[in-house]
Design a protein around this motif. Structure first.
Motif, PDB file in Angstrom:
ATOM      1  N   GLN A 142      -1.426  -5.265  -2.048  1.00 29.94           N
ATOM      2  CA  GLN A 142      -2.415  -6.168  -1.437  1.00 29.94           C
ATOM      3  C   GLN A 142      -1.774  -6.948  -0.297  1.00 29.94           C
ATOM      4  O   GLN A 142      -0.704  -7.545  -0.454  1.00 29.94           O
ATOM      5  CB  GLN A 142      -2.966  -7.133  -2.480  1.00 29.94           C
ATOM      6  CG  GLN A 142      -3.948  -8.153  -1.928  1.00 29.94           C
ATOM      7  CD  GLN A 142      -5.259  -7.518  -1.497  1.00 29.94           C
ATOM      8  OE1 GLN A 142      -5.854  -6.742  -2.240  1.00 29.94           O
ATOM      9  NE2 GLN A 142      -5.722  -7.864  -0.296  1.00 29.94           N
ATOM     10  N   THR A 182      -3.033  -9.971   2.270  1.00 34.43           N
ATOM     11  CA  THR A 182      -4.087 -10.927   2.560  1.00 34.43           C
ATOM     12  C   THR A 182      -3.649 -11.819   3.713  1.00 34.43           C
ATOM     13  O   THR A 182      -2.575 -12.427   3.658  1.00 34.43           O
ATOM     14  CB  THR A 182      -4.413 -11.789   1.340  1.00 34.43           C
ATOM     15  OG1 THR A 182      -4.781 -10.939   0.248  1.00 34.43           O
ATOM     16  CG2 THR A 182      -5.559 -12.749   1.628  1.00 34.43           C
ATOM     17  N   ARG A 188      -5.230   1.890   4.592  1.00 39.56           N
ATOM     18  CA  ARG A 188      -5.660   0.630   4.002  1.00 39.56           C
ATOM     19  C   ARG A 188      -7.139   0.697   3.652  1.00 39.56           C
ATOM     20  O   ARG A 188      -7.894   1.466   4.241  1.00 39.56           O
ATOM     21  CB  ARG A 188      -5.381  -0.534   4.953  1.00 39.56           C
ATOM     22  CG  ARG A 188      -6.215  -0.523   6.231  1.00 39.56           C
ATOM     23  CD  ARG A 188      -5.743  -1.639   7.161  1.00 39.56           C
ATOM     24  NE  ARG A 188      -6.528  -1.697   8.386  1.00 39.56           N
ATOM     25  CZ  ARG A 188      -6.250  -2.492   9.419  1.00 39.56           C
ATOM     26  NH1 ARG A 188      -5.191  -3.305   9.375  1.00 39.56           N
ATOM     27  NH2 ARG A 188      -7.010  -2.488  10.489  1.00 39.56           N
ATOM     28  N   GLY A 229       3.777  -6.521  -0.254  1.00 38.43           N
ATOM     29  CA  GLY A 229       2.536  -7.167   0.120  1.00 38.43           C
ATOM     30  C   GLY A 229       2.565  -8.654  -0.197  1.00 38.43           C
ATOM     31  O   GLY A 229       3.528  -9.168  -0.761  1.00 38.43           O
ATOM     32  N   GLY A 253      -0.783   1.166  -4.200  1.00 33.53           N
ATOM     33  CA  GLY A 253      -1.347   0.182  -3.292  1.00 33.53           C
ATOM     34  C   GLY A 253      -0.675  -1.171  -3.388  1.00 33.53           C
ATOM     35  O   GLY A 253      -0.164  -1.553  -4.440  1.00 33.53           O
ATOM     36  N   THR A 305      -6.615  -7.766   6.345  1.00 33.70           N
ATOM     37  CA  THR A 305      -6.638  -7.941   4.893  1.00 33.70           C
ATOM     38  C   THR A 305      -7.176  -6.689   4.218  1.00 33.70           C
ATOM     39  O   THR A 305      -8.265  -6.210   4.548  1.00 33.70           O
ATOM     40  CB  THR A 305      -7.500  -9.154   4.510  1.00 33.70           C
ATOM     41  OG1 THR A 305      -6.882 -10.342   5.030  1.00 33.70           O
ATOM     42  CG2 THR A 305      -7.641  -9.263   3.000  1.00 33.70           C
ATOM     43  N   ALA A 306      -6.394  -6.147   3.285  1.00 31.92           N
ATOM     44  CA  ALA A 306      -6.763  -4.897   2.618  1.00 31.92           C
ATOM     45  C   ALA A 306      -5.694  -4.551   1.591  1.00 31.92           C
ATOM     46  O   ALA A 306      -4.618  -5.171   1.561  1.00 31.92           O
ATOM     47  CB  ALA A 306      -6.899  -3.755   3.627  1.00 31.92           C
ATOM     48  N   VAL A 307      -5.992  -3.550   0.788  1.00 32.35           N
ATOM     49  CA  VAL A 307      -4.957  -2.921  -0.030  1.00 32.35           C
ATOM     50  C   VAL A 307      -4.358  -1.800   0.824  1.00 32.35           C
ATOM     51  O   VAL A 307      -5.086  -0.963   1.355  1.00 32.35           O
ATOM     52  CB  VAL A 307      -5.525  -2.358  -1.337  1.00 32.35           C
ATOM     53  CG1 VAL A 307      -4.425  -1.638  -2.118  1.00 32.35           C
ATOM     54  CG2 VAL A 307      -6.125  -3.479  -2.180  1.00 32.35           C
ATOM     55  N   TYR A 308      -3.045  -1.823   0.946  1.00 32.56           N
ATOM     56  CA  TYR A 308      -2.346  -0.845   1.761  1.00 32.56           C
ATOM     57  C   TYR A 308      -1.703   0.211   0.870  1.00 32.56           C
ATOM     58  O   TYR A 308      -1.036  -0.111  -0.111  1.00 32.56           O
ATOM     59  CB  TYR A 308      -1.282  -1.532   2.611  1.00 32.56           C
ATOM     60  CG  TYR A 308      -1.860  -2.246   3.805  1.00 32.56           C
ATOM     61  CD1 TYR A 308      -2.624  -3.402   3.643  1.00 32.56           C
ATOM     62  CD2 TYR A 308      -1.681  -1.759   5.102  1.00 32.56           C
ATOM     63  CE1 TYR A 308      -3.187  -4.055   4.743  1.00 32.56           C
ATOM     64  CE2 TYR A 308      -2.235  -2.398   6.202  1.00 32.56           C
ATOM     65  CZ  TYR A 308      -2.983  -3.537   6.008  1.00 32.56           C
ATOM     66  OH  TYR A 308      -3.538  -4.177   7.103  1.00 32.56           O
TER      67      TYR A 308
END
Length: 123
Positions: A118, A120, A38, A9, A116, A91-94
């Motif tokens: 991140q 962005t 996500r 990430g 997870g 944009t998210a936590v995957y």
């Protein structure tokens, strides 16, 4: 037990690319369906992509179709998510996840989860 660890990430500008990896340990996951989900702040976790153990069948959320590619290397017990043409709304936590059974978009049906990573995307 299966442990999943994501990596890759980071921060990227809109239009850019990122690649996520998910390494499994504890046992071989070659027969497991793998999925990427996500979760953005204030939103529910959503399905992004899934791939069967053989890698033959894949499924994508409409929002990422044509931009993201899911793949796996069973010899390395690793799953991947290549993300191109990224948008700020990506944009998210995957999270990567694994289950025994067919691909499903339902997060509750995946037994194993990573911690997870991140992602962005700046505008």
């Amino acid at each position: 037990q299966v442990q999943l660890v994501e990596s890759g990430g980071g921060l990227v500008q809109a239009g850019g690319s990122l690649s996520l990896s998910c390494v499994a340990s504890g046992r071989s996951v070659s027969s497991y369906t793998a999925g990427w989900f996500r979760q953005a702040p204030g939103k529910e976790r959503e399905f992004v992509a899934g791939i069967t153990g053989s890698g033959i069948n894949v499924l994508y959320a409409d929002s990422v179709k044509g931009r993201f590619t899911i793949s796996r290397d069973n010899a390395k017990n690793t799953m991947f998510l290549q993300m191109n043409s990224l948008k700020p709304e990506d944009t998210a936590v995957y999270y990567c996840a694994a289950r025994v059974g067919p691909i499903t978009m339902s997060s509750g049906l995946y037994r194993y989860w990573g911690q997870g990573a991140q992602v962005t995307v700046s505008s």
